[in-house]
Enzyme design. Structure first.
Site, PDB file in Angstrom:
ATOM      1  N   THR A 107      -9.091  -5.772  -6.450  1.00 61.20           N
ATOM      2  CA  THR A 107      -9.418  -5.172  -6.972  1.00 61.20           C
ATOM      3  C   THR A 107      -8.471  -3.433  -6.566  1.00 61.20           C
ATOM      4  O   THR A 107      -8.090  -3.403  -5.835  1.00 61.20           O
ATOM      5  CB  THR A 107     -10.505  -4.205  -6.680  1.00 61.20           C
ATOM      6  OG1 THR A 107     -10.411  -3.798  -5.509  1.00 61.20           O
ATOM      7  CG2 THR A 107     -11.981  -5.386  -6.850  1.00 61.20           C
ATOM      8  N   SER A 160      -4.990  -3.463  -7.830  1.00 57.30           N
ATOM      9  CA  SER A 160      -4.568  -3.837  -6.674  1.00 57.30           C
ATOM     10  C   SER A 160      -2.899  -4.358  -8.198  1.00 57.30           C
ATOM     11  O   SER A 160      -1.580  -4.892  -8.293  1.00 57.30           O
ATOM     12  CB  SER A 160      -4.760  -5.292  -7.437  1.00 57.30           C
ATOM     13  OG  SER A 160      -4.951  -6.301  -8.432  1.00 57.30           O
ATOM     14  N   SER A 217      -0.706  -1.860  -8.102  1.00 57.82           N
ATOM     15  CA  SER A 217       0.051  -0.686  -6.759  1.00 57.82           C
ATOM     16  C   SER A 217      -0.009  -1.088  -5.969  1.00 57.82           C
ATOM     17  O   SER A 217      -1.827  -1.460  -5.049  1.00 57.82           O
ATOM     18  CB  SER A 217       0.458  -0.029  -7.724  1.00 57.82           C
ATOM     19  OG  SER A 217      -0.553   1.679  -7.955  1.00 57.82           O
ATOM     20  N   TYR A 277     -13.933  11.861   1.781  1.00 58.35           N
ATOM     21  CA  TYR A 277     -13.007  10.794   1.751  1.00 58.35           C
ATOM     22  C   TYR A 277     -13.492   9.752   3.463  1.00 58.35           C
ATOM     23  O   TYR A 277     -13.999   8.155   2.715  1.00 58.35           O
ATOM     24  CB  TYR A 277     -11.346  10.972   1.063  1.00 58.35           C
ATOM     25  CG  TYR A 277     -10.914   9.719   2.066  1.00 58.35           C
ATOM     26  CD1 TYR A 277     -11.073   8.440   1.309  1.00 58.35           C
ATOM     27  CD2 TYR A 277     -10.363   9.506   3.190  1.00 58.35           C
ATOM     28  CE1 TYR A 277     -10.328   7.237   0.772  1.00 58.35           C
ATOM     29  CE2 TYR A 277      -9.565   8.527   3.265  1.00 58.35           C
ATOM     30  CZ  TYR A 277      -9.525   7.452   2.355  1.00 58.35           C
ATOM     31  OH  TYR A 277      -8.761   6.338   2.618  1.00 58.35           O
TER      32      TYR A 277
END
Length: 258
Positions: free
Chosen positions: A13, A15, A17, A149
């Site tokens: 997933t 994917s 870059s 995050y």
């Protein structure tokens, strides 16, 4: 060590870059049938053109349950799932509203949860499978400017450990991989101001690590290929004895013996 994934289908997933694309390249080179994923058809088309070979792709927005179902309806059965998709956004805690928290949670955690529910039972039925979730050194070194995050990455590490226990004895391994600062496109964008001021991207990355991750032993960011190498190994037959692990490719940022 000769990693041969011939006959295996690998879905990565996020994917088109960055780390995900490097993983796709490495798994394809090892013989896997690779499926890439991105949010837009254009990104997927461009990613497939760069990747070449027999790779195929599916555009799906995995921030929603509908997008995850689009993906799982299109690719009904995979042997290797690399849940790489993730976002990060530096925002002070007191300026981080519910929408930011929810977006990070949906993309960084729930996309992996939903895909694991879809694919792990099928892997267990075949008595072989690999699920690799992308964590981060921020799972342990919660960044003060991206608490939201860090929390999601801690959740990813916990999810991998729990799923490894749930899949005990099935022949399916589940692990998390923890990169440190990595010179992906996202980090390059974050460092753009310094690059525009005259630094090379590599020097800007080194300066960032030394300032913001002073515990780094490597003293530089990793490359996407360095992170991908760990993931490719964990996806291999040779890694059959490794499950429930949080595998660090953090350059030694996490100051811990375990």
């Amino acid at each position: 060590m000769n990693i041969d994934l011939s006959g295996k289908t690998a879905l990565i997933t996020g994917s088109t870059s960055g780390i995900g694309f490097a993983v796709a390249q490495g798994l394809q080179a090892a013989g896997a049938q690779v499926v890439i994923n991105g949010r837009t058809p254009q990104n997927v088309t461009e990613g497939l053109a760069r990747l070449g070979g027999t790779a195929r792709g599916i555009a799906a927005d995995l921030s929603t349950s509908v997008g995850c179902k689009t993906l799982t309806d299109h690719e009904k059965d995979v042997d290797i799932l690399v849940s790489n998709l993730g976002i990060f956004q530096p925002v002070d805690f007191f300026e981080t509203d519910d929408a930011v928290w929810d977006l990070h949670w949906q993309i960084n955690v729930m996309a992996g949860v939903r895909l694991a529910r879809a694919y792990l039972p099928k892997m267990a039925a075949k008595k072989w499978g690999r699920l690799i979730l992308l964590g981060s050194e921020s799972a342990f070194n919660i960044p003060a400017d991206m608490i939201h995050y860090g929390v999601t990455k801690t959740a990813d590490v916990s999810l991998a450990r729990g799923l490894a226990k749930r899949m005990a004895g099935t022949g399916v391994t589940v692990n998390s991989v923890l990169p440190g600062p990595t010179l992906s496109e996202g980090v390059a964008q974050m460092l753009k101001q310094e690059v525009d001021a005259g630094k090379t991207l590599e020097q800007a990355g080194i300066d960032f690590v030394k300032l913001h991750r002073p515990s780094s032993i490597l003293q530089r960011p990793t490359s996407v290929e360095e992170v991908a190498n760990m993931i490719i190994y964990v996806a291999s037959e040779q890694a059959s004895g490794t499950t429930g692990a949080a595998l660090r490719v953090d350059g030694g940022v996490i100051d811990s013996l375990i």
